[in-house]
Design a protein around this motif. Structure first.
Motif, PDB file in Angstrom:
ATOM      1  N   ASN B  14       0.815  -1.240  -0.002  1.00 53.34           N
ATOM      2  CA  ASN B  14      -0.026  -0.032   0.035  1.00 53.34           C
ATOM      3  C   ASN B  14       0.762   1.234  -0.024  1.00 53.34           C
ATOM      4  O   ASN B  14       0.495   2.337  -0.591  1.00 53.34           O
ATOM      5  CB  ASN B  14      -1.013   0.072   1.120  1.00 53.34           C
ATOM      6  CG  ASN B  14      -1.728   1.202   1.493  1.00 53.34           C
ATOM      7  OD1 ASN B  14      -2.573   1.430   0.384  1.00 53.34           O
ATOM      8  ND2 ASN B  14      -1.698   1.771   2.475  1.00 53.34           N
ATOM      9  N   TRP B  15       1.955   1.122   0.528  1.00 55.56           N
ATOM     10  CA  TRP B  15       2.695   2.489   1.063  1.00 55.56           C
ATOM     11  C   TRP B  15       3.807   2.918  -0.222  1.00 55.56           C
ATOM     12  O   TRP B  15       3.985   4.097  -0.408  1.00 55.56           O
ATOM     13  CB  TRP B  15       3.220   2.354   2.564  1.00 55.56           C
ATOM     14  CG  TRP B  15       2.643   1.682   3.236  1.00 55.56           C
ATOM     15  CD1 TRP B  15       2.363   0.631   3.889  1.00 55.56           C
ATOM     16  CD2 TRP B  15       1.552   2.859   3.943  1.00 55.56           C
ATOM     17  NE1 TRP B  15       1.196   0.842   4.787  1.00 55.56           N
ATOM     18  CE2 TRP B  15       0.693   2.066   4.847  1.00 55.56           C
ATOM     19  CE3 TRP B  15       1.182   4.247   4.002  1.00 55.56           C
ATOM     20  CZ2 TRP B  15      -0.393   2.595   5.517  1.00 55.56           C
ATOM     21  CZ3 TRP B  15       0.227   4.861   4.378  1.00 55.56           C
ATOM     22  CH2 TRP B  15      -0.529   3.858   5.662  1.00 55.56           C
ATOM     23  N   TYR B  18       2.511   0.334  -4.682  1.00 56.67           N
ATOM     24  CA  TYR B  18       0.989   0.768  -5.049  1.00 56.67           C
ATOM     25  C   TYR B  18       0.967   2.273  -5.671  1.00 56.67           C
ATOM     26  O   TYR B  18       0.568   2.625  -6.393  1.00 56.67           O
ATOM     27  CB  TYR B  18       0.120   0.379  -4.088  1.00 56.67           C
ATOM     28  CG  TYR B  18      -1.373   0.398  -4.442  1.00 56.67           C
ATOM     29  CD1 TYR B  18      -1.843  -0.567  -4.948  1.00 56.67           C
ATOM     30  CD2 TYR B  18      -2.295   1.837  -4.532  1.00 56.67           C
ATOM     31  CE1 TYR B  18      -3.373  -0.316  -5.508  1.00 56.67           C
ATOM     32  CE2 TYR B  18      -3.404   1.811  -4.916  1.00 56.67           C
ATOM     33  CZ  TYR B  18      -4.071   0.957  -5.539  1.00 56.67           C
ATOM     34  OH  TYR B  18      -5.331   0.851  -5.994  1.00 56.67           O
ATOM     35  N   ARG B  39      -4.074  -4.720  -3.948  1.00 58.36           N
ATOM     36  CA  ARG B  39      -3.184  -3.998  -3.030  1.00 58.36           C
ATOM     37  C   ARG B  39      -3.193  -4.858  -1.425  1.00 58.36           C
ATOM     38  O   ARG B  39      -4.382  -5.388  -1.310  1.00 58.36           O
ATOM     39  CB  ARG B  39      -4.181  -2.632  -2.807  1.00 58.36           C
ATOM     40  CG  ARG B  39      -3.637  -1.769  -1.640  1.00 58.36           C
ATOM     41  CD  ARG B  39      -4.126  -0.451  -1.900  1.00 58.36           C
ATOM     42  NE  ARG B  39      -5.456  -0.422  -1.438  1.00 58.36           N
ATOM     43  CZ  ARG B  39      -6.206   0.481  -0.839  1.00 58.36           C
ATOM     44  NH1 ARG B  39      -5.224   1.443  -0.218  1.00 58.36           N
ATOM     45  NH2 ARG B  39      -7.126   0.757  -0.553  1.00 58.36           N
ATOM     46  N   VAL B  40      -2.188  -4.837  -0.916  1.00 58.42           N
ATOM     47  CA  VAL B  40      -1.977  -5.502   0.361  1.00 58.42           C
ATOM     48  C   VAL B  40      -1.107  -4.255   1.080  1.00 58.42           C
ATOM     49  O   VAL B  40      -0.611  -3.437   0.373  1.00 58.42           O
ATOM     50  CB  VAL B  40      -1.303  -6.784   0.366  1.00 58.42           C
ATOM     51  CG1 VAL B  40      -1.754  -7.899  -0.228  1.00 58.42           C
ATOM     52  CG2 VAL B  40       0.398  -6.565  -0.366  1.00 58.42           C
ATOM     53  N   MET B  41      -1.618  -4.377   2.484  1.00 57.23           N
ATOM     54  CA  MET B  41      -0.960  -3.440   3.172  1.00 57.23           C
ATOM     55  C   MET B  41       0.683  -3.344   3.230  1.00 57.23           C
ATOM     56  O   MET B  41       1.237  -2.371   3.217  1.00 57.23           O
ATOM     57  CB  MET B  41      -1.416  -3.447   4.673  1.00 57.23           C
ATOM     58  CG  MET B  41      -2.899  -3.177   4.826  1.00 57.23           C
ATOM     59  SD  MET B  41      -3.212  -1.659   4.232  1.00 57.23           S
ATOM     60  CE  MET B  41      -2.946  -0.599   5.512  1.00 57.23           C
ATOM     61  N   CYS B  42       1.134  -4.391   2.892  1.00 53.15           N
ATOM     62  CA  CYS B  42       2.568  -4.723   3.055  1.00 53.15           C
ATOM     63  C   CYS B  42       2.965  -5.893   2.442  1.00 53.15           C
ATOM     64  O   CYS B  42       2.429  -6.792   2.366  1.00 53.15           O
ATOM     65  CB  CYS B  42       2.999  -4.864   4.657  1.00 53.15           C
ATOM     66  SG  CYS B  42       5.012  -4.785   4.950  1.00 53.15           S
TER      67      CYS B  42
END
Lengths: 327, 163, 670, 296, 193
Positions: B14-15, B18, B39-42
């Motif tokens: 995500n950070w 993406y 999308r995944v957070m990490c």
């Protein structure tokens, strides 16, 4: 046991070693209670019975079928379909039926490679098979065409072949668990369809070793070290599969200082046993350097598929090794 | 094979990556449309199962992308992604999946161009390798259905034999 | 409950519709995606009319999930979640998918774009069916703020907040606040004295009732999260009692040990072993440099202790850890100068009369080592010619690829000072002259009039190897004059290197302590480079000044004020909502294998020895999901990013690659 | 440690002094050099000017000839060193080119896997692998009082410097201090000697040579020490003509660093190829080494 | 390569980039002149490398191939190691030499003749041949007997010092080398078409 009319029981053995059949007998004298409660309509390993008798039976007329073994041939697939149709409750018994088990590792090769090994390269076959005779699915004889079962490229699990009602994992399943399952079925206390009969924790839950935060710098093969008896085997660098493996065995292997090899498969909700296991283990490798990580893995886990998918290759997402071009 | 358009699933953190993909878009950098992004957070969230599942469901390749090592939004989780990726590669290798099909890419939020280039490389690598067609990999050939029919037929014949 | 999914595909004017057939995508989804009850396209979904449409549909159709295919969720996820919320649908049952940045803008083939858009819509629709309603957590915001760095950006932020009535803890590594600006002589383009405009701000901070200054201190540890950070600060031992010292300076005066000052005077001047960095230092409390103090090195002397009228000298003082609680953090940690020795062909460190720009600032400064006289290293000779080289360590992929942005103007300022103070000929070597801000170009024009020799070309080397008699004893600057296309050798007496502005050596390390990351170059990454330049990806942590990227004083001040304004907004609101994207462990399934225990860098996973299970401390969890992927038993769940959701997304995204299932084939065989 | 050794054409005859001294010094330091069997010319810069693939293929033949159990190849000539190293790099970094080069090699029944062989310069081997202590241990006749100007030239330090600075290399400086010489720190030690320009444009080449000689003389060097046969040839062989061209009076002996290493190790000058230089070195040694130096 | 470079199809810039490993960095040229400033032959060049790069970008093919810049290059690699954009400048000079030789565009330089003489010996013997090079190049290719005479005394000295061999050395497996060279030349030729 109740005084209900006797139920009908079938046991069948497809691609497996037969250990599960012995495990059924290992319930000891309780087997007599089974005989009291059931008419055994099919048990090729232990009793007489004809397939066409089964074929003649009405659908759903067998109360319980314990099916062990994976599906490797057309005959096995046929039997799985047949028994499915004829049985009210179909139980996948043992690792082979559940997840493919050792026969499933044959999925790392193609049929041709398997046959080459057996009929061409095997030390016992070579001198005796100079003409390189291979099993033929069809043979023309003056009397007509003879058929033998077709040997498949890929071994499938029972559930990949037909609908399965319950799963009883283990290589082989513990006798107590088999008995528990039988009792549940006899008493009509059936869990929801599709359940695994057993506990939903991992081997660590039953393992008495002390565990700490994990950091692995090096993996050892079992012959390389004599592990400490008190501490978690994985922490000592032995590839113990207990972290990802369904409990129920009482942590038999770790108890005798030998790492769990994962015969019970994963817990509920685990989609790919090997992936879970490798993810967990890889996560605690103690290095942030890609080359070092690579070295730790290639030195310590030379056969990743055999390590992580020893029992579950056929039931994994990928199921088998990639086939290269046509045979 | 000329017209083979691979289907590739990208797991992007995500950070960084993406956002790198967002930046590539804002900068109108063109790259092949084959990569479909999840999308995944990490990158540390990426479970090897995701990769296996994507391949099993018909993807020809997979991209895992995260922040550069040492620059993880969650401090160090991309190192875990790196470790799992290494394990995954060894396994995929043993499963006969060509190593170029699954690639780990580091791209910071500022590196739209880098990400686009990585996508381009992945797509061209996978094009070179051809379709994976994993589902077909475990399907048996015609002889299977025939054999099954034969069993049904032969058993029926056998049943007809007078007792 | 049966799912009822609504799909909304945005045209974004022609931004999406240009290369994606949005009508077709919406039509297709309505027909082909299971459980979709409504599927629409619209010109601008984010407009109030578009949002109203979604709201109406949710109410009318009783939608259980909403998919919006538009721009990046980083732009409008909040918008559409709010839309759903207003219509009574839990905001986490809204899934956005990015058809603009990830599809239409990166692709020119409409057909392929449309297929890709279908995939993303299908993925989002499959995913949203598995999403669960979630409630954000609310936390109160502690009104105190931590500012890290006492340079001009940090000072500005501190004053803005303190003046607004909020308490600020200002942490500065050096013994005095002031930062690099305190070292400069003049500021461009106005040429006002740097110290004259800076020192009033410094003393204001020093005396402010709402400011706690922690100088000679460093950030040790940060825990907690927005609204409630817990911070540990290491107050390094000064060996001078802060409360007793009156700042009279007699200890400094009497200290017999003189050492070269490598920090403030960049090696050009001296200080004592007990010192304040410069006369206007705030606070005026000196520190003892134990590496050079005679008492600390040899056990004798104690002159300072003997002479101090308030007995403030304390040789036994130890480092002290101060724990603070703050709601927000502003990072204003500044920069360091490029090490010019890394470009050996310019001779810095080898050829005596090659200077860095910071050295030269001190040379020009009336309070500096030469009282503002521009002289060579011999301390007396005034140079007859000076070369100023731009872009030393900037715009060079071998060192720093970026433009340091202020050096052109700083060089022009130094060139002016040389012309003002000496009779030297001044040569300026530049690649491109960058003078973009207010009154900057005018300053360049002024320098053209003042007679600086501007040579466009990156200097190849500075050497003392003379080839011609007129080069003997000089520094020769060899360069291609690119406007002529000729190689030139220009002999000069002095060379000034405009060293690049670089991130602090420990910027990354300090950033990680409060969860912010750096760009490739090492600058702190802002939340959005244009629209959110002072916030970071970590809520409650803001950046200001050069630590975010090279900038001049006006821009640093503006950012300091902007960061303070953002913090003030948070304090005034009083509470913040925290996304409920956190992990949780099903304790019944957990067997205590402890694989996850080392996964969390925030220590959000604790192990319960008694119950033999691991547990997530929700307040500390940042939701990365690494433990979820690591759990070998599959008993850790990541809210809003759980396996079912991602599996569904994978299946949806590969809608056109789906295999024929085997079972289907079997049934036909029967 | 065992190294494959690639002498290069110059060392066969023109720079035999270099070859002799390299072997003498290597033997003494326990460096096992095994000359590459049937090596061919690296093509200097001349193949690259005409056809890149041929250039690489000709060079790669030598890399392919390195025995499988050896992975270090020492080249004392700067041009050979760079060509070998560069070809290995090109083949690794540009897979397509690498594949083509291997296609050519295949025509000769050979193959080379890029990255297999590490190409080293003799100086790097002595400084990095043997190291200060071992070198100092061998010194029996320290060069005290002799002012030497280390001359690195171009292609060993640029574009690929093996752990040294491309602008201001220091390895030879260090090595020479270990053997007791006084090292002259002059600014042009990595500047160009003119290379093949002597053959094409003499004025251009002579000016480059003059700059080097001038700077070394300005810094009062007694001699210049080279690490490349081309540099030695240009500075030594053409010194007379440079003097003629500019009316200068340079008389600087130009020696190989290995020759002086040998002297410090007490080896006989003759064995080290002394006397083959056009500007004689022995008189300088005798004059500067304060009688410690007895001609044997 | 990313789309923005692919768009330059068919230009001289692309031709140079394609023919140079790492050549794609050329598009990053800042026109800073650190190459021209660093070049030991910089003073002798009609166009500095930097100017040449601008001309390449501008598509000035004729003028670039006729320039003396690359022939003045001594392969000292100062330009390459100092280039702030990592452009392989020396290698680009080689590329320009190759194109110029292939199309015979060079003027007023003997460098191609020297190169040819040199490599002819290598093709033949597998080793370079200094005595042959001196005579062959100065007499036959260049027809500058005076040059050879000027070199005379030095040659004699070299000879008496035993630093010049009269006869060339030939490698043992010259056939193998020649097969490799033949293949390389074939491949290069087929590529140019």
């Amino acid at each position: 046991m109740s005084n209900k009319p006797k139920g009908k029981l079938a046991l069948y053995w497809a691609a497996s070693c037969g250990g599960c059949e012995i495990a059924v007998l290992a319930i000891d004298d309780k087997i007599l209670k089974v005989a009291e409660a059931f008419d055994i309509v099919l048990w090729p390993c232990a009793a007489d019975g004809k397939v066409h008798d089964i074929e003649k039976m009405a659908d759903q007329s067998i109360d319980l079928c314990l099916f062990n073994g994976g599906i490797r041939t057309s005959e096995q697939e046929y039997m799985a379909q047949l028994l499915r149709r004829k049985s009210k409750v179909l139980v996948a018994l043992g690792s082979c039926a559940n997840e493919g088990c050792i026969p499933g590792l044959g999925n790392l090769n193609t049929r041709k490679e398997v046959f080459d090994t057996v009929y061409k390269e095997g030390s016992s076959t070579v001198p005796e098979n100079p003409q390189d005779v291979r099993p033929q699915a069809e043979t023309e004889m003056p009397e007509g065409t003879l058929h033998l079962p077709v040997f498949y490229d890929t071994l499938k699990t029972l559930a990949q072949t037909v609908d399965v009602d319950y799963f009883l994992p283990g290589c082989p399943p513990e006798a107590e668990n088999i008995w528990t399952a039988l009792v549940a079925i006899l008493e009509g206390k059936l869990p929801p369809k599709g359940s695994v009969i057993g506990v939903n924790t991992t081997v660590c839950d039953e393992c008495k070793r002390t565990r700490h935060e994990k950091k692995i710098k090096k993996f050892y093969r079992t012959w390389q070290i004599i592990p400490d008896e008190e501490t978690c085997l994985l922490e000592q660098g032995l590839m113990c599969c207990g972290i990802a493996t369904r409990a129920g065995c009482g942590a038999l292997c770790p108890k005798v200082n030998s790492p769990c090899i994962g015969c019970h498969g994963g817990n509920d909700g685990v989609d790919d046993y090997g992936a879970r296991l490798m993810s967990g283990v890889a996560s605690v490798i103690d290095s942030n350097d890609p080359d070092e990580i690579d070295q730790i893995i290639s030195e310590g886990i030379p056969d990743p598929v055999g390590t992580f998918y020893r029992f579950s290759l056929a039931s994994s997402e990928l199921r088998r090794k990639k086939k290269v071009a046509a045979e | 094979m000329e017209n083979f358009e691979p289907k590739i699933v990208g797991f992007l953190c995500n950070w960084c990556s993406y956002r790198a993909a967002d930046l590539a878009g804002s900068a109108r950098i063109k790259y092949p449309p084959n990569v479909r992004i999840i999308r995944v957070m990490c990158s540390g969230r990426v479970d090897p199962t995701f990769v296996f599942k994507a391949l099993a469901d018909g993807a020809d390749g997979v991209m895992i992308a995260g922040c550069h090592p040492g620059e993880c939004h969650y401090i160090e989780q991309n190192y875990k992604a790196m470790r799992r990726f290494s394990m995954l590669k060894h396994t995929l290798d043993a499963m006969g999946v060509e190593s170029d099909r699954v690639q780990l890419v580091w791209a910071s939020a500022a590196e739209g161009q880098r990400l686009a280039e990585a996508i381009e490389k992945l797509v061209s690598d996978v094009k070179r390798l051809g379709p994976l067609k994993w589902p077909a990999n475990w399907q048996e050939d015609e002889s299977r259905l025939e054999a099954l029919e034969n069993i049904v037929k032969e058993h029926a014949e056998a049943m007809e034999v007078p007792q | 409950m049966a799912e009822k999914i609504g799909i909304y595909v945005c045209h974004c004017g022609s931004n999406i519709a240009g290369t994606v057939d949005v009508e077709e995508v919406a039509r297709w989804a309505g027909v082909n995606v299971k459980d979709v009850v409504i599927s629409k396209d619209y010109k601008f979904m984010c407009s109030s009319l578009g949002q109203q449409m979604i709201e109406d549909d949710i109410k009318k159709e009783g939608l259980t999930g909403v998919v919006v295919g538009a721009c990046s969720p980083h732009l409008h996820e909040k918008t559409f979640r709010a839309t759903c919320s207003r219509a009574g649908l839990n905001p986490f049952l809204c899934q956005m998918t990015n058809l603009r940045e990830h599809v239409s803008w990166v692709n020119s083939d409409k057909e392929a774009g449309t297929v890709k858009a279908k995939s993303l819509i299908s993925a989002a629709a499959e995913r949203v069916k598995h999403q669960a309603p979630l409630e954000p957590m609310r936390v109160k915001v502690n009104p105190a703020t931590l500012v890290v760095g006492g340079g001009i950006a940090g000072l500005q932020a501190t004053l803005e907040l303190a003046d607004a009535g909020y308490h600020v803890y200002l942490v500065e590594r050096e013994p005095s606040i002031g930062g690099h600006m305190a070292q400069f002589d003049k500021t461009f383009p106005t040429l006002d004295c740097s110290a004259c405009i800076l020192t009033p701000k410094m003393s204001e901070v020093g005396q402010h009732e709402n400011v706690t200054m922690l100088t000679y201190s460093e950030l040790e540890e940060v825990s907690g999260s927005v609204g409630n950070f817990k911070v540990k600060i290491r107050k390094k031992a000064r060996y001078v009692n802060y409360d007793k010292c009156t700042g009279c300076g007699i200890c400094v005066e009497k200290c017999p040990r003189k050492v070269i000052d490598d920090v403030f005077e960049v090696g050009m001047g001296h200080r004592k072993a007990i010192y304040t960095p410069f006369p206007q230092a705030v606070p005026r409390v000196p520190v003892i440099d134990t590496a050079n103090c005679t008492y600390f090195t040899k056990g004798k002397c104690q002159v300072c202790s003997k002479i101090c009228p308030t007995a403030a000298i304390d040789y036994e003082q130890q480092d002290e850890i101060v724990e603070l609680e703050v709601g927000n953090i502003i990072m204003a940690t500044g920069w360091k100068l490029f090490d010019c020795k890394k470009i050996p062909q310019y001779g810095y460190g080898r050829l005596a009369n090659v200077y860095t720009n910071m050295e030269f600032e001190r040379l020009c400064n009336a309070a500096g080592p030469t009282n503002g006289k521009i002289v060579l290293r011999d301390g007396k000779t005034e140079p007859k010619s000076v070369a100023i080289i731009h872009c030393v360590g900037s715009r060079d992929v071998k060192t720093n690829p970026y433009c340091s942005s202020v050096c052109c103007m700083a060089a022009l300022k130094l060139e002016h000072l040389i012309l003002e103070k000496t009779k030297a000929e001044v040569y300026a070597f530049y690649i491109d002259m960058r003078t973009p801000m207010k009154e900057y170009e005018e300053f360049y024009q002024r320098l053209l009039e003042e007679g600086v020799h501007f040579v466009r070309g990156k200097v190849a080397e500075v050497t003392d190897a003379a080839r011609m008699p007129d080069e003997q004893g000089k520094l020769i600057v060899q360069v291609e004059d690119t406007l002529v296309g000729k190689q030139r050798r220009i002999p000069v007496d002095m060379v000034v290197l405009m060293g690049a502005i670089e991130p602090q050596a420990d910027a990354k390390e300090i950033g990680l302590k409060c969860g912010i990351s750096c760009s490739m170059a090492g600058w702190y990454t802002e939340r959005h480079p244009k629209l959110d330049p002072v916030a970071t990806m970590t809520d409650g942590v803001f950046v200001a000044g050069v630590c975010q990227g090279p900038k001049d004083i006006p821009a640093s001040v503006a950012q300091g004020a902007a960061a303070a304004a953002r913090v003030q907004g948070m304090i005034t609101k009083g509470e913040v909502l925290i996304e409920p994207i956190v992990a949780s462990i099903n304790e019944e399934g957990c067997s205590g294998c402890r694989i996850c225990n080392t996964m969390c860098p925030y220590n959000a996973i604790e192990f319960d020895e008694e119950k033999n299970v691991s547990r997530v401390i929700t307040a500390l969890c940042k939701g990365c999901g690494t433990c979820v992927a690591a759990c070998p038993a599959g008993v850790i769940t990541g809210a809003h990013f759980n396996n079912e959701q991602i599996f569904a997304e994978i299946e949806g995204i590969l809608w056109d690659a789906k295999p024929q299932t085997e079972k289907k084939e079997l049934q036909t065989a029967k | 440690m065992k190294y494959a050794y690639y002498p290069g054409c110059s060392l066969e005859c023109n720079a035999a002094a270099y070859d002799n001294s390299v072997h003498e010094v290597a033997d003494l330091l326990g460096i096992k050099l095994q000359t590459l069997d049937d090596w061919n010319c690296c093509g200097a810069t001349e193949y690259f000017s005409q056809d890149e693939l041929t250039a690489c293929a000709v060079i790669a033949r030598n890399l392919a000839l390195v025995e499988p159990q050896v992975n270090q190849l020492v080249a004392p000539c700067a041009a050979c060193y760079l060509n070998l190293k560069k070809t290995d790099r090109l083949m690794s970094d540009h897979a397509e080119l690498g594949a083509k080069v291997n296609e050519c090699l295949a025509a000769g029944g050979l193959n080379y896997k890029p990255g297999r062989v590490t190409v080293r310069h003799m100086l790097d081997v002595i400084v990095d692998d043997i190291g200060e202590t071992a070198v100092r241990d061998k010194v029996v006749r320290p060069l005290t009082g002799l002012k030497v100007a280390p001359y690195y030239g171009c292609q060993v330090v640029r574009p690929i410097a093996d752990g040294d600075c491309t602008e201001y290399p220091m390895k030879m400086d260090h090595l020479l201090t270990w053997i007791g010489a006084e090292v002259v720190d002059y600014p042009v030690k990595a500047h160009c000697c003119g290379g093949h320009m002597t053959q094409i444009s003499e004025p251009q080449a002579f000016e480059l040579i003059r700059r080097l000689l001038q700077s070394a003389q300005d810094y009062q060097a007694d001699m210049i020490l080279c690490m490349c046969p081309m540099c030695q040839l240009n500075l030594d062989g053409y010194q007379g003509r440079v003097n003629g061209f500019f009316g200068s009076d340079f008389k600087l002996p130009i020696m190989y660093f290995t020759q002086m290493l040998g002297i410090a190790f007490g080896l006989e000058p003759k064995k080290l190829g002394f006397g083959k230089e056009l500007v004689a070195a022995l008189p300088v040694l005798k004059a500067k080494l304060n009688g410690q130096f007895a001609l044997s | 390569m990313a789309a923005h470079i692919a768009e330059k199809k068919g230009t001289f810039l692309e031709e140079v980039i394609e023919a140079t490993p790492g050549g794609e960095r050329l598009v990053h040229c800042l026109q800073c002149g650190s190459c021209g400033g660093s070049c030991p032959s910089g003073a002798d060049m009609e166009y500095t490398p930097r100017t040449l790069f601008a001309m390449i970008s501008g598509g000035d093919r004729e003028a670039v191939l006729a320039a003396n810049t690359m022939w003045a290059c001594v392969s000292c690699y100062f330009c390459t190691s100092r280039c702030p954009q990592n452009i392989p400048i020396t290698d680009i000079m080689y590329t320009l030499k190759r194109i110029s030789i292939a199309e015979r565009r060079y003027k007023n330089t003997d460098a191609p003749a020297l190169a040819k003489t040199f490599t002819d010996f290598v093709d033949k013997y597998g080793r370079s041949y200094e005595a042959g090079l001196a005579t062959g190049y100065h007499l036959l290719k260049r027809w500058k007997p005076i040059q050879l005479m000027k070199m005379g005394p030095m040659g004699v000295q070299m000879f008496t010092k035993g630093r010049m061999a009269i006869l060339p050395t030939k490698i043992r497996q010259i056939d193998q080398l020649q097969a490799i060279i033949k293949k390389a030349k074939e491949l290069s030729a087929s590529e140019k078409k």
